[in-house]
Motif scaffolding. Structure first.
Motif, PDB file in Angstrom:
ATOM      1  N   ALA A   1       0.849  -1.217   0.105  1.00  0.00           N
ATOM      2  CA  ALA A   1       0.123   0.105  -0.044  1.00  0.00           C
ATOM      3  C   ALA A   1       0.756   1.095  -0.019  1.00  0.00           C
ATOM      4  O   ALA A   1       0.801   2.083  -0.448  1.00  0.00           O
ATOM      5  CB  ALA A   1      -1.050  -0.031   1.193  1.00  0.00           C
ATOM      6  N   ALA A   2       1.966   1.456   1.123  1.00  0.00           N
ATOM      7  CA  ALA A   2       2.961   2.681   0.753  1.00  0.00           C
ATOM      8  C   ALA A   2       3.544   2.312  -0.760  1.00  0.00           C
ATOM      9  O   ALA A   2       3.839   3.830  -0.982  1.00  0.00           O
ATOM     10  CB  ALA A   2       4.040   1.765   1.395  1.00  0.00           C
ATOM     11  N   ARG A   3       4.206   1.733  -0.975  1.00  0.00           N
ATOM     12  CA  ARG A   3       4.724   1.501  -2.831  1.00  0.00           C
ATOM     13  C   ARG A   3       3.816   2.318  -2.928  1.00  0.00           C
ATOM     14  O   ARG A   3       4.509   2.907  -4.381  1.00  0.00           O
ATOM     15  CB  ARG A   3       4.910   0.074  -2.876  1.00  0.00           C
ATOM     16  N   LYS A   4       2.735   1.645  -3.516  1.00  0.00           N
ATOM     17  CA  LYS A   4       1.137   2.193  -4.310  1.00  0.00           C
ATOM     18  C   LYS A   4       1.297   3.780  -4.500  1.00  0.00           C
ATOM     19  O   LYS A   4       0.759   4.610  -4.849  1.00  0.00           O
ATOM     20  CB  LYS A   4       0.169   1.058  -4.195  1.00  0.00           C
ATOM     21  N   ALA A   5       1.324   4.162  -3.145  1.00  0.00           N
ATOM     22  CA  ALA A   5       0.871   5.477  -2.713  1.00  0.00           C
ATOM     23  C   ALA A   5       1.413   6.504  -3.074  1.00  0.00           C
ATOM     24  O   ALA A   5       1.912   7.128  -3.758  1.00  0.00           O
ATOM     25  CB  ALA A   5       0.706   5.498  -0.936  1.00  0.00           C
ATOM     26  N   LEU A   6       3.780   5.780  -2.693  1.00  0.00           N
ATOM     27  CA  LEU A   6       4.577   6.659  -3.232  1.00  0.00           C
ATOM     28  C   LEU A   6       4.717   6.312  -4.781  1.00  0.00           C
ATOM     29  O   LEU A   6       4.770   7.768  -5.149  1.00  0.00           O
ATOM     30  CB  LEU A   6       5.683   6.109  -2.754  1.00  0.00           C
ATOM     31  N   ASP A   7       3.482   5.594  -5.173  1.00  0.00           N
ATOM     32  CA  ASP A   7       4.099   5.267  -6.720  1.00  0.00           C
ATOM     33  C   ASP A   7       2.696   6.474  -7.220  1.00  0.00           C
ATOM     34  O   ASP A   7       2.925   7.438  -8.534  1.00  0.00           O
ATOM     35  CB  ASP A   7       3.350   4.178  -7.874  1.00  0.00           C
ATOM     36  N   ARG A   8       1.672   6.480  -6.862  1.00  0.00           N
ATOM     37  CA  ARG A   8       0.636   7.497  -7.160  1.00  0.00           C
ATOM     38  C   ARG A   8       1.199   8.811  -7.353  1.00  0.00           C
ATOM     39  O   ARG A   8       1.296   9.926  -7.676  1.00  0.00           O
ATOM     40  CB  ARG A   8      -0.321   7.225  -5.864  1.00  0.00           C
ATOM     41  N   SER A   9       1.584   9.185  -5.284  1.00  0.00           N
ATOM     42  CA  SER A   9       2.583  10.628  -5.807  1.00  0.00           C
ATOM     43  C   SER A   9       3.772  10.668  -6.588  1.00  0.00           C
ATOM     44  O   SER A   9       3.542  12.288  -6.990  1.00  0.00           O
ATOM     45  CB  SER A   9       3.808  10.692  -4.323  1.00  0.00           C
ATOM     46  N   PHE A  10       4.484  10.486  -7.301  1.00  0.00           N
ATOM     47  CA  PHE A  10       5.050   9.814  -8.555  1.00  0.00           C
ATOM     48  C   PHE A  10       4.161  10.747  -9.919  1.00  0.00           C
ATOM     49  O   PHE A  10       4.981  11.569 -10.460  1.00  0.00           O
ATOM     50  CB  PHE A  10       5.963   8.831  -8.846  1.00  0.00           C
ATOM     51  N   VAL A  11       2.970   9.858 -10.075  1.00  0.00           N
ATOM     52  CA  VAL A  11       2.517  10.105 -11.070  1.00  0.00           C
ATOM     53  C   VAL A  11       2.009  11.974 -11.022  1.00  0.00           C
ATOM     54  O   VAL A  11       1.888  12.254 -12.325  1.00  0.00           O
ATOM     55  CB  VAL A  11       0.924   8.979 -11.252  1.00  0.00           C
ATOM     56  N   THR A  12       1.633  11.829 -10.453  1.00  0.00           N
ATOM     57  CA  THR A  12       0.688  12.998  -9.572  1.00  0.00           C
ATOM     58  C   THR A  12       2.025  14.025  -9.909  1.00  0.00           C
ATOM     59  O   THR A  12       1.507  15.583 -10.302  1.00  0.00           O
ATOM     60  CB  THR A  12       0.468  13.592  -7.822  1.00  0.00           C
ATOM     61  N   LEU A  13       3.158  14.661  -9.377  1.00  0.00           N
ATOM     62  CA  LEU A  13       4.657  14.879  -9.869  1.00  0.00           C
ATOM     63  C   LEU A  13       4.361  15.231 -11.135  1.00  0.00           C
ATOM     64  O   LEU A  13       4.496  16.556 -11.573  1.00  0.00           O
ATOM     65  CB  LEU A  13       6.111  14.579  -9.176  1.00  0.00           C
TER      66      LEU A  13
ATOM     67  N   ILE B   1       7.096  22.565 -26.033  1.00  0.00           N
ATOM     68  CA  ILE B   1       7.252  21.535 -26.158  1.00  0.00           C
ATOM     69  C   ILE B   1       8.697  20.798 -25.743  1.00  0.00           C
ATOM     70  O   ILE B   1       8.742  19.786 -25.334  1.00  0.00           O
ATOM     71  CB  ILE B   1       7.589  21.676 -27.661  1.00  0.00           C
ATOM     72  N   GLU B   2       9.468  22.238 -25.433  1.00  0.00           N
ATOM     73  CA  GLU B   2      10.847  22.325 -24.633  1.00  0.00           C
ATOM     74  C   GLU B   2      10.459  20.862 -23.329  1.00  0.00           C
ATOM     75  O   GLU B   2      11.118  20.216 -22.856  1.00  0.00           O
ATOM     76  CB  GLU B   2      11.289  23.128 -24.618  1.00  0.00           C
ATOM     77  N   GLY B   3       9.602  21.798 -22.660  1.00  0.00           N
ATOM     78  CA  GLY B   3       9.084  21.478 -21.633  1.00  0.00           C
ATOM     79  C   GLY B   3       8.505  20.121 -21.519  1.00  0.00           C
ATOM     80  O   GLY B   3       8.828  19.181 -20.703  1.00  0.00           O
ATOM     81  N   SER B   4       8.214  19.494 -22.635  1.00  0.00           N
ATOM     82  CA  SER B   4       6.945  18.233 -22.598  1.00  0.00           C
ATOM     83  C   SER B   4       8.535  17.067 -22.782  1.00  0.00           C
ATOM     84  O   SER B   4       7.899  16.407 -22.211  1.00  0.00           O
ATOM     85  CB  SER B   4       6.180  18.054 -23.765  1.00  0.00           C
ATOM     86  N   LYS B   5       9.138  17.575 -23.530  1.00  0.00           N
ATOM     87  CA  LYS B   5      10.279  16.287 -24.008  1.00  0.00           C
ATOM     88  C   LYS B   5      11.535  16.591 -22.786  1.00  0.00           C
ATOM     89  O   LYS B   5      11.445  15.396 -21.988  1.00  0.00           O
ATOM     90  CB  LYS B   5      11.474  17.097 -24.971  1.00  0.00           C
ATOM     91  N   ARG B   6      11.283  17.688 -21.217  1.00  0.00           N
ATOM     92  CA  ARG B   6      12.139  17.589 -20.343  1.00  0.00           C
ATOM     93  C   ARG B   6      11.221  16.312 -19.547  1.00  0.00           C
ATOM     94  O   ARG B   6      11.688  15.559 -19.050  1.00  0.00           O
ATOM     95  CB  ARG B   6      12.209  18.780 -20.219  1.00  0.00           C
ATOM     96  N   LEU B   7      10.105  16.516 -19.594  1.00  0.00           N
ATOM     97  CA  LEU B   7       9.150  15.756 -18.383  1.00  0.00           C
ATOM     98  C   LEU B   7       9.062  14.711 -19.479  1.00  0.00           C
ATOM     99  O   LEU B   7       9.143  12.918 -18.379  1.00  0.00           O
ATOM    100  CB  LEU B   7       7.595  16.228 -18.839  1.00  0.00           C
ATOM    101  N   ALA B   8       9.102  14.027 -20.244  1.00  0.00           N
ATOM    102  CA  ALA B   8       8.546  12.869 -20.754  1.00  0.00           C
ATOM    103  C   ALA B   8      10.182  11.969 -20.625  1.00  0.00           C
ATOM    104  O   ALA B   8      10.605  11.178 -20.681  1.00  0.00           O
ATOM    105  CB  ALA B   8       8.623  12.955 -23.074  1.00  0.00           C
ATOM    106  N   ALA B   9      12.058  12.802 -20.538  1.00  0.00           N
ATOM    107  CA  ALA B   9      12.735  11.867 -19.862  1.00  0.00           C
ATOM    108  C   ALA B   9      12.196  11.513 -19.350  1.00  0.00           C
ATOM    109  O   ALA B   9      13.345  10.743 -18.576  1.00  0.00           O
ATOM    110  CB  ALA B   9      14.236  13.594 -19.714  1.00  0.00           C
ATOM    111  N   LEU B  10      11.643  12.040 -17.924  1.00  0.00           N
ATOM    112  CA  LEU B  10      11.950  12.348 -15.908  1.00  0.00           C
ATOM    113  C   LEU B  10      11.110  10.871 -16.975  1.00  0.00           C
ATOM    114  O   LEU B  10      11.425  10.031 -15.950  1.00  0.00           O
ATOM    115  CB  LEU B  10      11.072  13.084 -16.342  1.00  0.00           C
ATOM    116  N   LEU B  11       9.886  10.884 -16.898  1.00  0.00           N
ATOM    117  CA  LEU B  11       9.720   9.815 -16.784  1.00  0.00           C
ATOM    118  C   LEU B  11      10.369   8.034 -17.528  1.00  0.00           C
ATOM    119  O   LEU B  11       9.957   7.604 -17.111  1.00  0.00           O
ATOM    120  CB  LEU B  11       7.453   9.757 -18.651  1.00  0.00           C
TER     121      LEU B  11
END
Length: 104
Positions: free
Chosen positions: A59-71, A90-100
């Protein structure tokens, strides 16, 4: 860490104050869950106790995963709203895609 003063939210461009506050609350709840897991481990006596511990860890792991997605989703929204040009968005989107790509 109950004696630690609450962190001050500093205004910035990455996330709104409300988004930061939401994430901080999520992480505080997860921190509480993990403290509970530690107590369960310390008191574990039977094999059945391990199942309960595993359930709480999951449950804690899933909550942390959910926080990551929310971030990341909050960041996408905030950066898109603050972009002054399509190129910035577009540049911001590319940066966030790289994070994913890197962390997901």
């Amino acid at each position: 860490m109950a004696d630690t003063p609450p962190l001050k939210i500093v205004p910035g461009n990455a996330l709104s104050d409300a988004q930061k506050k939401d994430l901080m609350h999520r992480l505080a709840r997860i921190e509480g869950q993990l403290r509970g897991v530690q107590k369960l481990i310390a008191k574990a006596d039977t094999a059945e106790d391990c199942e309960g511990i595993a359930q709480q860890m999951s449950a804690a792991r899933k909550a942390l995963d959910r926080s990551f997605v929310t971030l990341l989703t909050d960041s996408v929204v905030t950066q898109a709203e603050k972009a002054k040009t399509t190129a910035e968005a577009i540049e911001g989107s590319k940066r966030l895609a790289a994070l994913l790509e890197k962390f997901a």
